[in-house]
Design a protein around this motif. Structure first.
Motif, PDB file in Angstrom:
ATOM      1  N   CYS A 124       0.823  -1.212   0.000  1.00 14.36           N
ATOM      2  CA  CYS A 124       0.000   0.000   0.000  1.00 14.36           C
ATOM      3  C   CYS A 124       0.857   1.261   0.000  1.00 14.36           C
ATOM      4  O   CYS A 124       0.555   2.236  -0.696  1.00 14.36           O
ATOM      5  CB  CYS A 124      -0.940  -0.007   1.197  1.00 14.36           C
ATOM      6  N   ASN A 128       0.700   3.942  -2.973  1.00 15.39           N
ATOM      7  CA  ASN A 128       0.393   5.361  -2.750  1.00 15.39           C
ATOM      8  C   ASN A 128       1.521   6.264  -3.244  1.00 15.39           C
ATOM      9  O   ASN A 128       1.282   7.355  -3.775  1.00 15.39           O
ATOM     10  CB  ASN A 128       0.148   5.607  -1.264  1.00 15.39           C
ATOM     11  N   GLU A 251       4.025   7.560   3.283  1.00 14.64           N
ATOM     12  CA  GLU A 251       2.756   7.147   2.695  1.00 14.64           C
ATOM     13  C   GLU A 251       1.870   6.391   3.677  1.00 14.64           C
ATOM     14  O   GLU A 251       2.339   5.738   4.615  1.00 14.64           O
ATOM     15  CB  GLU A 251       3.020   6.271   1.469  1.00 14.64           C
ATOM     16  N   CYS A 255      -4.259   1.708   0.773  1.00 18.96           N
ATOM     17  CA  CYS A 255      -4.246   2.132  -0.633  1.00 18.96           C
ATOM     18  C   CYS A 255      -5.421   1.468  -1.329  1.00 18.96           C
ATOM     19  O   CYS A 255      -5.500   0.234  -1.417  1.00 18.96           O
ATOM     20  CB  CYS A 255      -2.930   1.724  -1.302  1.00 18.96           C
TER      21      CYS A 255
END
Length: 659
Positions: A124, A128, A251, A255
């Motif tokens: 994720c 991202n 991040e 996601c």
């Protein structure tokens, strides 16, 4: 978001003993009897199917029903598919499960049910990161990394946001990398500062720096600090300002996965072609994923809780299908291997088997033949009692290597599955298993077609050979979900290479022998492609050299690599250097243009090459020269100048006498 379940990733780095372990495993009851409905739950709904042979016949004669049932059970769909297939091999149209939507790492997919928390969170974060820097659905991201956790994460992150990944083997030269980046039209490259393999450090970031200078589509390069941290943190290198930032940890760990159509492109993977220009094979989401999962489970008799050890690099299709996607879809524990079979010593594989308690081991005949030379003691030093299945991939395994693999590595109790398949097929098409546990396995033979696969042998006139104990061109009579859909930006080449040589069939490029019992044995390539250590190299790729006026490259039998490279070269006028220096120069050029493994073992300088009157180089004659099969030279009267063969024979003998 649902919490991850049972997937495990084990990492064997280049430095001895370094590994990472993710999550836990589940155990299930193992059955010893072969009953179709118990073996494959979907078979319970197939009328008249009880044993393996009936299941194979049903999967071919009732292809749509078979694949529909398997797809419904094996994949989790965001939206169900409307049609099972829309295929016409004669026209190169291959579509499966249209109307369906899924994501191979999404919350409604198989992957999200089996992801370990760490792997999901890393995926994720990278997803991202890519999105924040402008990578959108359909964009191509080139990944030039060794086999490490972040390389797998990068692949899955691309799949999660709908980007197409293009993994390039991290041994390719800058020129070979640049060619693949340009053809794929990649906007983004992901790499590492350095790679570690067999105790050697390779400057991968420097290779990328050189490559992207001739790649106008590349906007950005992400770099992981591989040699400082085996799991890595991604940095962004802006190609204009060369500004480096720590990016990945900024991040979010959530996601949103993109809903992908079944026939959206999952990845491109380049393989060599006889024209010299690599082919970017196109694989799509649903069909590829389903076939990788199914073959992984049934060819290797994989059970929940097993540890699967595929030692292939992720830069090849084997690493895609049986290191990453197949095991992870099945909730498996998969091992990433970054080293070599003899570093730091020839016991490296078997030390890994003992430490990680590997159940299925999947390697190449090249490595097996190499390890035989070091003796049995390096194998027997380690406990291999957890092994249940041994696999072979990349090229046909010779009987001697098969016997040693079975007797010494497997203690005579582990079946050896010699698997045949290609980048084009997406997954294993012919293998001894799945079969009844008591069914015979013939050493050195791929043997049985997988479910849904219908191989045929065709003669030179395009006629299907129906009898056994015969040889011919190996073709597939009907499509299957895992097969490649096209060649990137060149569907006409796809048609010409695979669909037009034998209209109505998919031509594999290989020859095969079908035994009296109906088993298949692969006999080798039928085109000008050489298989070196399981890696296919187009002869034209090697032959393209600036110092050479003409050349012909052939493969010859090599007791370690399977095939070695032998080059006949005619120099350009005015090239005057010592032969030894020239050979070194030519070898270096091939290493720089392609990769070190492609460098010729023998380079014979000749005045002229044997040609027909129409100008075609007679490689058949050159093969016979290298094989020292003078009786097999055949009729030379069709050559423009038969005397050229005698000159080549004399030069060949002199070259061998120097070795």
């Amino acid at each position: 978001m649902r919490l991850p379940g049972r997937c495990t990733l084990k990492y064997v780095a280049a430095s001895l003993g370094r590994r990472g372990v993710f999550a836990s495993r589940l155990n299930v009851l193992r059955r010893n009897s072969w009953n179709a409905a118990e073996f494959m739950p979907e078979a319970a709904g197939f009328e008249g199917v009880s044993g393996r042979d009936e299941l194979q016949e049903y999967s071919v004669s009732n292809s749509e029903s078979f694949w529909a049932a398997v797809a419904h059970q094996r994949l989790s769909w965001i939206r169900p598919f409307r049609t099972v297939q829309d295929c016409d091999l004669s026209r190169g149209r291959i579509k499966w499960f249209e109307g369906g939507k899924l994501n191979v790492s999404g919350e409604s997919s198989v992957f999200d049910c089996v992801f370990c928390r760490e792997l999901l969170e890393m995926t994720c974060r990278v997803g991202n990161l890519l999105r924040r820097h402008g990578v959108t659905k359909g964009d191509c991201v080139t990944i030039y990394m060794p086999t490490c956790p972040l390389a797998v994460v990068s692949m899955l992150a691309c799949a999660r946001i709908g980007a197409v990944h293009n993994v390039v083997f991290a041994g390719f030269s800058a020129e070979a990398l640049a060619e693949r980046i340009r053809d794929a039209e990649s906007s983004t490259v992901i790499t590492v500062n350095q790679g570690l393999r067999g105790g050697k450090v390779t400057e991968l970031k420097k290779t990328v720096d050189t490559a992207v200078q001739s790649c106008p589509t590349v906007r950005q390069v992400f770099v992981a600090t591989r040699t400082d941290n085996p799991f890595g943190f991604l940095q962004l290198v802006n190609r204009k300002s060369n500004f480096v930032l720590q990016e990945m940890l900024k991040e979010d760990v959530v996601c949103e996965p993109a809903a992908m159509d079944s026939e959206d492109i999952l990845f491109l993977l380049y393989t060599s072609g006889s024209t010299g220009k690599p082919k970017g094979l196109v694989h799509t989401h649903a069909g590829y994923l389903l076939y990788a999962a199914l073959t992984h489970k049934y060819v290797f008799s994989y059970q929940d809780g097993d540890v699967f050890g595929c030692v292939a690099d992720i830069g090849w299709i084997t690493g895609h299908s049986y290191t990453v996607y197949g095991p992870l879809v099945n909730g498996g524990t998969t091992v990433l291997f970054e080293s070599t079979p003899v570093y730091p010593d020839p016991g490296r594989y078997w030390d890994m088997v003992e430490r990680l308690k590997i159940n299925q081991f999947y390697g190449a005949p090249t490595a097996i033949r190499l390890l035989i030379k070091y003796g049995d003691q390096w194998v027997k030093k380690y406990d291999r009692s957890t092994l249940k299945t041994l696999g072979s991939v990349g090229e046909p395994i010779n009987t001697e290597a098969w016997e040693w693999y079975h007797r010494v590595v497997g203690d005579g109790r582990c079946p050896v599955v010699d698997t045949w398949w290609q980048t084009e097929t997406g997954g294993i098409c012919i293998a001894p298993k799945p079969s009844d546990p008591d069914a015979a396995i013939v050493p050195g033979m791929a043997m049985r077609p997988f479910f849904g696969i219908k191989p045929v042998l065709v003669d030179t006139e395009g006629k299907v050979l129906t009898s056994n104990n015969t040889s011919g061109a190996l073709c597939m009579a009907q499509p299957w979900p895992g097969m490649a859909r096209s060649i990137h930006n060149n569907h006409q080449r796809f048609l010409e290479t695979y669909c037009q040589p034998y209209p109505g069939f998919f031509f594999t490029g290989d020859g095969a022998f079908r035994s009296e019992d109906g088993y298949y044995q692969i006999t080798g390539r039928l085109d000008d492609v050489i298989n070196v250590s399981g890696h296919r190299i187009g002869t034209a790729e090697i032959e393209d050299c600036s110092l050479v006026a003409e050349s012909a490259v052939i493969g010859y039998s090599h007791n370690i690599k399977g095939q070695g490279v032998y080059a006949f070269v005619v120099l350009k006028k005015g090239v005057e250097v010592q032969e030894a220096d020239l050979v070194k120069q030519l070898s270096n050029i091939v290493s720089e243009k392609i990769a070190k493994y492609a460098s010729p073992d023998f380079i014979q300088i000749v005045k002229r090459l044997p040609k027909t009157r129409s100008g075609k180089i007679m490689r058949r004659v050159l093969r016979k020269v290298v094989e020292c099969d003078l009786e097999g030279l055949g009729d030379l009267s069709t050559l423009d100048d038969p005397a050229a063969v005698q000159e080549i024979l004399e030069g060949h003998e002199k070259l061998l006498s120097k070795r």
